[in-house]
Structures are given as structure tokens and as C-alpha cells.
Design a protein around this motif. Structure first.
Motif, PDB file in Angstrom:
ATOM      1  N   ARG A 164      62.206  32.588  42.347  1.00  0.00           N
ATOM      2  CA  ARG A 164      62.285  32.438  40.886  1.00  0.00           C
ATOM      3  C   ARG A 164      63.719  32.255  40.421  1.00  0.00           C
ATOM      4  O   ARG A 164      63.988  31.512  39.474  1.00  0.00           O
ATOM      5  CB  ARG A 164      61.640  33.649  40.219  1.00  0.00           C
TER       6      ARG A 164
ATOM      7  N   ILE B 218      53.563  32.504  41.982  1.00  0.00           N
ATOM      8  CA  ILE B 218      52.518  33.509  41.808  1.00  0.00           C
ATOM      9  C   ILE B 218      52.563  34.485  42.973  1.00  0.00           C
ATOM     10  O   ILE B 218      52.565  34.073  44.139  1.00  0.00           O
ATOM     11  CB  ILE B 218      51.122  32.849  41.759  1.00  0.00           C
ATOM     12  N   GLU B 219      52.599  35.769  42.669  1.00  0.00           N
ATOM     13  CA  GLU B 219      52.479  36.802  43.703  1.00  0.00           C
ATOM     14  C   GLU B 219      50.999  37.067  43.929  1.00  0.00           C
ATOM     15  O   GLU B 219      50.329  37.702  43.105  1.00  0.00           O
ATOM     16  CB  GLU B 219      53.178  38.089  43.280  1.00  0.00           C
ATOM     17  N   ALA B 220      50.456  36.556  45.007  1.00  0.00           N
ATOM     18  CA  ALA B 220      49.039  36.713  45.296  1.00  0.00           C
ATOM     19  C   ALA B 220      48.778  36.275  46.727  1.00  0.00           C
ATOM     20  O   ALA B 220      49.608  35.620  47.362  1.00  0.00           O
ATOM     21  CB  ALA B 220      48.186  35.895  44.326  1.00  0.00           C
TER      22      ALA B 220
ATOM     23  N   THR C 146      52.904  24.782  42.043  1.00  0.00           N
ATOM     24  CA  THR C 146      52.700  26.227  42.021  1.00  0.00           C
ATOM     25  C   THR C 146      52.915  26.765  43.419  1.00  0.00           C
ATOM     26  O   THR C 146      52.283  26.305  44.372  1.00  0.00           O
ATOM     27  CB  THR C 146      51.273  26.578  41.565  1.00  0.00           C
TER      28      THR C 146
ATOM     29  N   TYR D 218      42.915  34.712  46.136  1.00  0.00           N
ATOM     30  CA  TYR D 218      43.338  34.429  44.761  1.00  0.00           C
ATOM     31  C   TYR D 218      42.324  33.522  44.058  1.00  0.00           C
ATOM     32  O   TYR D 218      41.790  32.574  44.642  1.00  0.00           O
ATOM     33  CB  TYR D 218      44.717  33.762  44.760  1.00  0.00           C
TER      34      TYR D 218
ATOM     35  N   ILE E 104      52.665  30.054  45.923  1.00  0.00           N
ATOM     36  CA  ILE E 104      51.956  31.322  46.027  1.00  0.00           C
ATOM     37  C   ILE E 104      52.384  32.043  47.301  1.00  0.00           C
ATOM     38  O   ILE E 104      52.507  31.433  48.363  1.00  0.00           O
ATOM     39  CB  ILE E 104      50.419  31.111  45.987  1.00  0.00           C
TER      40      ILE E 104
ATOM     41  N   THR F 203      56.197  27.061  39.216  1.00  0.00           N
ATOM     42  CA  THR F 203      55.527  28.307  38.853  1.00  0.00           C
ATOM     43  C   THR F 203      55.226  29.091  40.122  1.00  0.00           C
ATOM     44  O   THR F 203      54.597  28.554  41.046  1.00  0.00           O
ATOM     45  CB  THR F 203      54.216  28.034  38.106  1.00  0.00           C
TER      46      THR F 203
END
Length: 281
Positions: free
Chosen positions: A89, A99-101, A76, A106, A78, A97
Motif C-alpha cells: 500500500r 485486500i487482506e484475505a 486488485t 474470499y 489479494i 486496490t
């Protein structure tokens, strides 16, 4: 204070106009920064089924490298930068995976990761102890943290060269406070190890390595790249110098970088701190 207020300056920068240059130059930047990735993998030594979090993943090259090293696990990435994540992406979304955070705040799934890694992505937190305490909660007992960060600027002409050019043409520039968010924010091992200890990590340590950065177009290509994404472009924007000023400063940086070029090619020395720590088993 809301989550969006935390690290607001960094969020604004990494989603603002200057990041267009980072996105446009991503392949070139990776040709330089990619020298660090094999060493990060060596320090992390992920098991094939490792669950990995890549903090400050940017355009995803490091995330992809760990996905290949842990094919039966998960990765993942981030980051707070939408433009960089969009690129990640497109390039690596099939195996990672994203994640925008903000990793400082988070809500990670508790004890969901075996390994947290970062290449130049952890030096920007407004509250590093809070950030690493949050990351600690995402690790399983015995899980590990491995991150690569720049050593001090004088040991890294990739940054020191542009600084010298800007100050030669525009006079002394403000220096960030020690430990302030930024590329050199984790250059002092004593400071970083104290953060990791305060956050609850155990066996925190540093291994410093001297590496070599290269660029396919040699000193001139490296100078053009760093002028597009570093302090040279910033000072040109701030002073309204335009393309003529940018070219002039880039030429000056090329001359500095040529000191590291010979008949065998361009080899720019770099010093990297690899910080390693664990969650108590």
C-alpha cells in the motif's frame, strides 16, 4: 471450520517473525524475482481496460506492473500477509486496490475480472481445487488465468543451493510431500493441470521456460539474501546457531553460487512453469 482456520499455518507464517526479513529485503528480492514479471505480462497480454486480480500479491510489484499495462482497467491484489500488504500500500496503493484475505475463501464479486495472475503466489493453498474453483467464479466468461510457479528444485539452484548447504552441515532434512503447500508445491505440471481441470477451468496447459536470475551484488549478495529469507535462516533459528553459524552457512552458499559467476556477471539459471487456463465462454 471457519475461514480463518483454512490455511492457518500459512497465515501464521506470512504474518510472523520470519516475514520481517522478507519485508526488509523486499527490494533485493524484487531484483531477483523481477526477471519473471515481463514473461508473466507477455503470457497474460492484458488489454488496456482489463480488470485484473493478482493472487498472493505480496509487496505489490506484479500488481503495479499490470496496473501500468492496463491503465484504463483495474487491478486488485489479494494476500494474507499484513506486513507485505502494508508495504504494497505504501509503494503502490495509488494505482492498485489491496485486500487482506485468503483467495481460497474470499467472496469475490462474481464475474468481475478478465484476468487472474500470480507470480509465486498460488502454491500455498490447503485445498487447491476449492481455491481455484473460487477464483473461477471471479472470472468473466472467457476470462483467463496466468500464473508463474517454480519448476522442480534441481532445476532451480536459487532453492537447491540453500538445500545443499543445510544438508551438508545438518544432515538430510524432511522433504515435503509432493504437492504440499510451499514454493515447490506446483512444480509438477500433471498435478497442477489436474487441479485446474477439476476446478472447472478449460484449456489448461503449461509452458515451461528457462530464465536467468541476477543480483546486483553478484554471488555473494545473492547468497546473503537467500540466507536471510530461506531454509538457511530457518535452520539457524531452529538450532540456535546464531550469527556465527549464519555467516558460515552463507559463505558455503556463496561458494555454490560462484559457479554461476564470471567476468560477465552473475547469472543463475531458473526454470519456471507458466500455467495458463480459461473460463468457458
Amino acid at each position: 471450520m471457519t475461514d480463518t482456520d483454512v490455511n492457518a499455518d500459512q497465515r501464521e507464517f506470512w504474518n510472523g517473525g520470519p516475514v520481517k526479513g522478507w519485508v526488509a529485503q523486499d527490494a533485493e528480492l524484487e531484483s531477483v524475482h523481477g526477471a519473471l514479471t515481463p514473461r508473466l505480462l507477455a503470457h497474460a497480454d492484458p488489454k488496456p481496460d482489463a480488470d485484473v486480480i493478482d493472487v498472493g500479491c505480496g509487496s505489490g510489484a506484479v500488481s503495479q506492473a499490470f496496473a501500468e499495462a492496463a491503465p484504463s482497467g483495474s487491478v486488485t491484489g489479494i494476500d494474507i500477509s499484513v506486513p507485505m500488504l502494508n508495504l504494497a500500500r505504501v509503494n503502490h496503493g495509488d494505482s492498485v486496490t489491496f485486500i487482506e484475505a485468503d483467495a481460497q475463501t474470499y467472496d469475490f464479486a462474481a464475474e468481475s475480472a478478465d484476468l487472474i495472475v500470480s507470480r509465486f503466489g498460488v502454491m500455498f493453498f490447503s485445498d487447491p481445487v476449492a481455491a481455484f474453483s473460487n477464483l473461477l467464479g471471479a472470472l468473466r466468461p472467457g476470462g483467463r488465468l496466468v500464473m508463474g510457479c517454480w519448476a522442480p528444485m534441481p532445476k532451480n539452484p536459487w532453492f537447491d543451493g540453500p538445500r545443499r548447504v543445510v544438508e551438508a552441515h545438518h544432515g538430510p532434512q524432511p522433504r515435503p510431500e509432493p504437492g504440499a503447500p510451499g514454493p515447490m508445491g506446483f512444480s509438477n505440471p500433471d498435478y497442477v493441470l489436474s487441479i485446474l481441470n477439476d476446478a472447472g477451468f478449460v484449456n489448461a496447459r503449461v509452458e515451461t521456460e528457462d530464465l536467468t536470475l541476477t543480483h546486483p551484488q553478484g554471488a555473494s549478495g545473492a547468497a546473503q539474501l537467500m540466507s536471510a529469507v530461506g531454509p538457511i535462516s530457518k535452520i539457524v533459528r531452529e538450532t540456535g546457531g546464531g550469527s556465527t553459524e549464519l555467516l558460515h552457512l552463507t559463505d558455503s552458499l556463496t561458494e555454490i553460487f560462484k559457479a554461476f559467476e564470471d567476468e560477465d556477471g552473475f547469472a543463475l539459471p531458473a526454470q519456471i512453469h507458466f500455467y495458463l487456463a480459461e473460463k468457458a465462454a
